[in-house]
Design an enzyme around this catalytic site. Structure first.
Site, PDB file in Angstrom:
ATOM      1  N   ASN A 176       0.261  -5.309   1.158  1.00 20.78           N
ATOM      2  CA  ASN A 176      -0.592  -4.609   0.193  1.00 20.78           C
ATOM      3  C   ASN A 176      -0.005  -4.876  -1.182  1.00 20.78           C
ATOM      4  OD1 ASN A 176      -2.022  -2.884  -1.403  1.00 20.78           O
ATOM      5  ND2 ASN A 176      -1.269  -0.989  -0.448  1.00 20.78           N
ATOM      6  N   LYS A 232      -1.135  -4.054  -3.944  1.00 19.91           N
ATOM      7  CA  LYS A 232      -1.459  -2.996  -4.910  1.00 19.91           C
ATOM      8  C   LYS A 232      -1.945  -3.630  -6.220  1.00 19.91           C
ATOM      9  CE  LYS A 232       1.663  -0.024  -2.393  1.00 19.91           C
ATOM     10  NZ  LYS A 232       2.550   1.134  -2.357  1.00 19.91           N
ATOM     11  N   HIS A 253      -5.751   4.681   1.316  1.00 14.52           N
ATOM     12  CA  HIS A 253      -4.319   4.623   1.002  1.00 14.52           C
ATOM     13  C   HIS A 253      -3.895   5.909   0.288  1.00 14.52           C
ATOM     14  CE1 HIS A 253      -0.524   3.380  -0.772  1.00 14.52           C
ATOM     15  NE2 HIS A 253      -0.481   2.458   0.156  1.00 14.52           N
ATOM     16  N   GLU A 274      -2.163   6.400  -2.220  1.00 19.54           N
ATOM     17  CA  GLU A 274      -2.311   6.335  -3.684  1.00 19.54           C
ATOM     18  C   GLU A 274      -3.743   6.634  -4.097  1.00 19.54           C
ATOM     19  OE1 GLU A 274      -0.501   2.483  -4.052  1.00 19.54           O
ATOM     20  OE2 GLU A 274       1.386   3.364  -3.424  1.00 19.54           O
ATOM     21  N   GLU A 276       1.551   5.835   7.090  1.00 17.62           N
ATOM     22  CA  GLU A 276       2.417   5.658   5.924  1.00 17.62           C
ATOM     23  C   GLU A 276       2.850   7.031   5.414  1.00 17.62           C
ATOM     24  OE1 GLU A 276       1.714   1.578   3.944  1.00 17.62           O
ATOM     25  OE2 GLU A 276       0.357   3.004   3.012  1.00 17.62           O
ATOM     26  N   GLY A 297       7.293   3.224  -1.600  1.00 13.49           N
ATOM     27  CA  GLY A 297       7.813   2.827  -2.902  1.00 13.49           C
ATOM     28  C   GLY A 297       9.076   3.560  -3.314  1.00 13.49           C
ATOM     29  N   SER A 352       8.350   1.396   2.482  1.00 15.92           N
ATOM     30  CA  SER A 352       9.639   0.738   2.256  1.00 15.92           C
ATOM     31  C   SER A 352      10.075  -0.153   3.433  1.00 15.92           C
ATOM     32  CB  SER A 352      10.726   1.769   1.919  1.00 15.92           C
ATOM     33  OG  SER A 352      10.393   2.460   0.721  1.00 15.92           O
TER      34      SER A 352
HETATM   35  P1  13P Z   1       6.218   0.006  -0.130  1.00 17.58           P
HETATM   36  O1  13P Z   1       6.445  -1.009   0.965  1.00 17.58           O
HETATM   37  O2  13P Z   1       6.376  -0.563  -1.503  1.00 17.58           O
HETATM   38  O3  13P Z   1       6.978   1.257   0.118  1.00 17.58           O
HETATM   39  O4  13P Z   1       4.662   0.390  -0.026  1.00 17.58           O
HETATM   40  C1  13P Z   1       4.135   0.747   1.193  1.00 17.58           C
HETATM   41  C2  13P Z   1       2.673   0.857   1.046  1.00 17.58           C
HETATM   42  O5  13P Z   1       2.179   1.750   0.394  1.00 17.58           O
HETATM   43  C3  13P Z   1       1.844  -0.169   1.675  1.00 17.58           C
HETATM   44  O6  13P Z   1       0.509   0.188   1.644  1.00 17.58           O
END
Ligand code: 13P
Length: 251
Positions: free
Chosen positions: A9, A11, A94, A96, A166, A172, A212
């Site tokens: 992803n 982002k 997601h 976010e 997740e 993150g 992560s």
């Molecule tokens: P990270 O791997 O940067 O923690 O992000 C995970 C994520 O949100 C994947 O959709």
């Protein structure tokens, strides 16, 4: 055990020139894997990604789609637009989007339904916050997200869906769930799907871990029996790191 589905992803990262470079670097590094490889890129990188991955084993995904086919929805993208562009997967719900853009279990269900109707494969994200986990509400939250987010999804449609667990506190932050925490949460999610559908359907459903996940922890996470893959954020932005995750698991 099944082969794994490893999705990056990106982002809101990578200009087209950077996307091109990353994909060109990635292609030879993942070409021999038996796992499924997906890159979920920003809308503006989709055409580049579809063109550059043609004939390779890398699938392209988007990071969201609307639930309507067309109309006055300024700024939105319809599932059929993604399909026509050569996109095969789309991330839905997601954390976010849930946190910053008002995504709810109901809009997750609407988007997932529309994506399936357009012939896309949704990657549906669920996960609890740290506060929810610490107050003992993890299972309650996951169960609600699954029951409401899949309320009208039919059993046979689950074959075209990937679920991503997740935990919000691991995204993150550099804090990864331990192998056992991820395994336990995903096994719990699977038990909810087994209650809603049946055990065989739940066993066949792909449930990824995300948060992560990287080249150092992927091998042990992917070795857990219920973890069917990974949804990778930060580590998917570097070809060598993402490839190491893809190649970390061999059946
Ligand atoms: P990270 O791997 O940067 O923690 O992000 C995970 C994520 O949100 C994947 O959709």
């Amino acid at each position: 055990m099944k082969n794994k589905i490893i999705a990056g992803n990106w982002k809101m990262n990578k200009l087209q020139s950077q996307a091109k470079q990353l994909i060109e670097e990635l292609k030879p590094l993942v070409k021999d894997t038996e796992n499924t490889v997906i890159i979920c890129v920003p809308y503006t990188d989709l055409a580049t990604a579809v063109e550059l991955t043609a004939g390779s084993n890398i699938y392209v995904g988007a990071q969201n789609c609307h639930w309507k086919e067309s109309g006055a929805y300024t700024g939105e993208i319809a599932p059929s637009m993604l399909k026509e562009a050569g996109v095969e997967y789309v991330i839905i719900g997601h954390s976010e989007r849930r946190t910053y853009f008002g995504e709810t279990d109901a809009t997750v269900l609407a988007r997932t339904t529309a994506a399936l109707e357009a012939g896309l494969k949704p990657i549906v994200c669920i996960g609890e916050t740290l506060e929810e986990r610490n107050s003992g509400k993890m299972e309650e939250v996951l169960e609600r997200q699954i029951r409401k987010g899949f309320e009208t999804i039919q059993k046979q449609q689950l074959a075209d869906i990937v679920v991503a667990y997740e935990p919000v506190w691991a995204i993150g932050t550099g804090v990864t769930a331990t192998d056992q925490q991820a395994q336990d949460a995903i096994a719990f999610c699977r038990s909810v799907f087994a209650e809603m559908y049946d055990k065989q359907t739940a066993d066949q459903l792909y449930i990824q871990y995300g948060g992560s996940m990287n080249d150092s922890n992927a091998e042990s996470l992917l070795g857990m029996p219920d973890i069917d893959g990974g949804l990778i954020g930060g580590a998917s932005l570097v070809a060598q790191k993402f490839a190491a995750v893809v190649n970390a698991y061999k059946k």
